[in-house]
Motif scaffolding. Structure first.
Motif, mmCIF file in Angstrom:
data_model
loop_
_atom_site.group_PDB
_atom_site.id
_atom_site.type_symbol
_atom_site.label_atom_id
_atom_site.label_comp_id
_atom_site.label_asym_id
_atom_site.label_seq_id
_atom_site.Cartn_x
_atom_site.Cartn_y
_atom_site.Cartn_z
ATOM 1 N N VAL A 53 -14.176 10.430 10.880
ATOM 2 C CA VAL A 53 -12.965 9.987 10.342
ATOM 3 C C VAL A 53 -12.386 8.770 11.566
ATOM 4 C CG1 VAL A 53 -10.226 10.627 10.202
ATOM 5 C CG2 VAL A 53 -12.063 12.068 9.709
ATOM 6 N N LEU A 54 -12.306 7.718 10.710
ATOM 7 C CA LEU A 54 -12.159 6.369 11.670
ATOM 8 C C LEU A 54 -10.461 6.257 11.499
ATOM 9 C CD1 LEU A 54 -15.131 6.052 11.042
ATOM 10 C CD2 LEU A 54 -14.738 3.633 11.168
ATOM 11 N N GLU A 55 -9.748 6.359 10.361
ATOM 12 C CA GLU A 55 -8.426 6.493 10.333
ATOM 13 C C GLU A 55 -7.805 7.534 9.834
ATOM 14 O OE1 GLU A 55 -7.588 2.682 8.319
ATOM 15 O OE2 GLU A 55 -8.942 1.673 9.347
ATOM 16 N N CYS A 56 -6.768 8.048 10.090
ATOM 17 C CA CYS A 56 -5.825 9.188 9.676
ATOM 18 C C CYS A 56 -4.603 8.580 9.411
ATOM 19 C CB CYS A 56 -5.992 10.298 10.080
ATOM 20 S SG CYS A 56 -4.909 11.627 9.551
ATOM 21 N N HIS A 57 -3.975 8.350 8.088
ATOM 22 C CA HIS A 57 -2.400 7.830 7.888
ATOM 23 C C HIS A 57 -1.711 9.065 7.286
ATOM 24 C CE1 HIS A 57 -3.925 4.010 8.796
ATOM 25 N NE2 HIS A 57 -4.976 4.221 8.109
ATOM 26 N N VAL A 58 -0.478 9.165 7.751
ATOM 27 C CA VAL A 58 0.389 10.096 7.112
ATOM 28 C C VAL A 58 1.185 9.371 6.012
ATOM 29 C CG1 VAL A 58 2.614 11.445 7.450
ATOM 30 C CG2 VAL A 58 0.919 11.016 9.555
ATOM 31 N N MET A 59 1.084 9.946 4.997
ATOM 32 C CA MET A 59 1.535 9.262 3.960
ATOM 33 C C MET A 59 2.638 9.688 3.027
ATOM 34 S SD MET A 59 -0.882 6.948 3.405
ATOM 35 C CE MET A 59 -1.046 6.364 2.169
ATOM 36 N N THR A 60 3.461 8.790 2.062
ATOM 37 C CA THR A 60 4.578 9.178 1.270
ATOM 38 C C THR A 60 3.707 9.496 -0.189
ATOM 39 O OG1 THR A 60 4.931 7.283 0.355
ATOM 40 C CG2 THR A 60 6.272 7.983 2.471
ATOM 41 N N GLY A 61 4.564 10.121 -0.862
ATOM 42 C CA GLY A 61 4.024 10.525 -2.318
ATOM 43 C C GLY A 61 3.507 11.747 -2.414
ATOM 44 N N ALA A 62 2.378 11.915 -3.462
ATOM 45 C CA ALA A 62 2.000 13.323 -3.773
ATOM 46 C C ALA A 62 1.021 13.808 -2.586
ATOM 47 C CB ALA A 62 1.077 13.133 -5.085
ATOM 48 N N MET A 63 0.232 12.848 -1.941
ATOM 49 C CA MET A 63 -0.593 13.633 -0.874
ATOM 50 C C MET A 63 0.043 13.448 0.668
ATOM 51 S SD MET A 63 -2.790 14.614 -2.872
ATOM 52 C CE MET A 63 -4.575 15.035 -2.356
ATOM 53 N N ASP A 64 -0.494 13.908 1.564
ATOM 54 C CA ASP A 64 0.316 14.186 2.712
ATOM 55 C C ASP A 64 -0.591 13.085 3.737
ATOM 56 O OD1 ASP A 64 2.202 15.942 2.251
ATOM 57 O OD2 ASP A 64 0.634 17.606 2.458
ATOM 58 N N TYR A 65 -1.970 13.003 3.808
ATOM 59 C CA TYR A 65 -2.610 12.220 4.723
ATOM 60 C C TYR A 65 -3.708 11.252 3.904
ATOM 61 C CZ TYR A 65 -0.765 15.352 8.340
ATOM 62 O OH TYR A 65 0.030 15.805 9.227
ATOM 63 N N GLN A 66 -4.032 10.183 4.232
ATOM 64 C CA GLN A 66 -5.085 9.300 3.574
ATOM 65 C C GLN A 66 -6.106 9.235 4.980
ATOM 66 O OE1 GLN A 66 -5.238 6.621 0.640
ATOM 67 N NE2 GLN A 66 -6.087 5.229 1.942
ATOM 68 N N LEU A 67 -7.238 9.797 4.833
ATOM 69 C CA LEU A 67 -8.299 9.363 5.731
ATOM 70 C C LEU A 67 -9.460 8.560 5.497
ATOM 71 C CD1 LEU A 67 -9.511 13.154 6.352
ATOM 72 C CD2 LEU A 67 -7.564 11.867 7.368
ATOM 73 N N ARG A 68 -9.771 7.381 6.238
ATOM 74 C CA ARG A 68 -11.099 6.577 5.927
ATOM 75 C C ARG A 68 -12.354 7.164 6.679
ATOM 76 N NH1 ARG A 68 -13.527 1.533 7.893
ATOM 77 N NH2 ARG A 68 -12.260 1.644 9.794
ATOM 78 N N VAL A 69 -13.260 7.525 6.181
ATOM 79 C CA VAL A 69 -14.512 8.372 6.633
ATOM 80 C C VAL A 69 -15.705 7.401 6.263
ATOM 81 C CG1 VAL A 69 -15.785 10.415 6.250
ATOM 82 C CG2 VAL A 69 -13.163 10.654 6.189
ATOM 83 N N LEU A 70 -16.401 7.398 7.421
ATOM 84 C CA LEU A 70 -18.020 6.971 7.306
ATOM 85 C C LEU A 70 -18.952 7.911 7.374
ATOM 86 C CD1 LEU A 70 -17.538 3.465 9.209
ATOM 87 C CD2 LEU A 70 -17.232 3.678 6.814
ATOM 88 N N VAL A 71 -19.651 7.831 6.168
ATOM 89 C CA VAL A 71 -20.990 8.679 6.230
ATOM 90 C C VAL A 71 -22.227 8.183 5.911
ATOM 91 C CG1 VAL A 71 -19.569 10.942 6.023
ATOM 92 C CG2 VAL A 71 -20.273 9.746 4.010
ATOM 93 N N PRO A 72 -23.469 8.746 6.206
ATOM 94 C CA PRO A 72 -24.303 7.659 5.861
ATOM 95 C C PRO A 72 -24.946 8.053 4.168
ATOM 96 C CG PRO A 72 -25.185 9.710 7.201
ATOM 97 C CD PRO A 72 -23.666 9.493 7.114
ATOM 98 N N ASP A 73 -24.559 9.217 3.683
ATOM 99 C CA ASP A 73 -25.012 9.579 2.392
ATOM 100 C C ASP A 73 -24.212 10.706 1.880
ATOM 101 O OD1 ASP A 73 -25.805 11.943 3.336
ATOM 102 O OD2 ASP A 73 -27.859 11.098 4.151
ATOM 103 N N LEU A 74 -24.263 10.852 0.732
ATOM 104 C CA LEU A 74 -23.538 11.968 -0.288
ATOM 105 C C LEU A 74 -23.693 13.174 0.492
ATOM 106 C CD1 LEU A 74 -23.914 10.832 -3.852
ATOM 107 C CD2 LEU A 74 -21.885 10.529 -2.240
ATOM 108 N N GLU A 75 -24.932 13.851 1.007
ATOM 109 C CA GLU A 75 -24.923 14.875 1.735
ATOM 110 C C GLU A 75 -24.459 15.131 3.049
ATOM 111 O OE1 GLU A 75 -28.577 17.504 3.703
ATOM 112 O OE2 GLU A 75 -29.233 15.824 2.344
ATOM 113 N N ALA A 76 -24.098 13.874 3.603
ATOM 114 C CA ALA A 76 -23.336 14.256 4.850
ATOM 115 C C ALA A 76 -21.928 14.178 4.380
ATOM 116 C CB ALA A 76 -23.581 12.637 5.508
#
Length: 152
Positions: free
Chosen positions: A92-115
């Motif tokens: 998780v590089l970023e985690c933001h508290v959000m308004t609207g339907a969802m509470d948080y938005q994360l920006r995530v970096l991974v090497p592949d779909l399995e990860a």
């Protein structure tokens, strides 16, 4: 902070490795006042640090994911547990508290779909108290900048 400080910040956002002399020239100051302004911005915590802008794919992290999370409950204990645990997850590089339907938005970096699957199963699900997870995979980037807008 005045317009000259903002000019210094935008210039450093473009190239944080430039010398004080080059910075002073770029913002039309002599070197001593320029350095004083930079030190003052650092001391006040306005400039919080310097870092390298690295290509994630070249580093081996070719998938960027935006993960939106809704909590089951919004009491103080559950929120604190979620936020504390998310801060400890390297993907998780970023985690933001959000308004609207969802509470948080994360920006995530991974090497592949399995990860990414392992990230969800082993890092996010164990937190508990999560009502829903919505995932969007980035397949292209139109614009990415660290330079603040000039117009205020």
């Amino acid at each position: 902070m005045d317009s000259k400080d903002k000019q210094i910040i935008r210039t450093l956002q473009r190239d944080g490795r430039m010398t004080n002399q080059d910075l002073a020239n770029a913002v039309n100051l002599s070197p001593s006042p320029c350095l004083r302004r930079v030190r003052n911005l650092e001391t006040k915590g306005i400039i919080q640090g310097y870092s390298a802008d690295v290509d994630p794919a070249a580093y081996g992290l070719s998938i960027t994911v935006f993960v939106r999370i809704k909590l089951e409950r919004h009491n103080q204990a559950d929120v604190q547990i979620f936020e504390k645990r998310v801060r400890l997850i390297d993907e998780v590089l970023e985690c933001h508290v959000m308004t609207g339907a969802m509470d948080y938005q994360l920006r995530v970096l991974v090497p592949d779909l399995e990860a990414y699957e392992n990230f969800i199963r082993n890092c996010i699900h164990p937190i508990g108290g999560i009502a829903s997870i919505d995932t969007s995979f980035v397949y292209g980037t139109v614009k990415k900048t660290a330079v603040f807008p000039a117009r205020l």
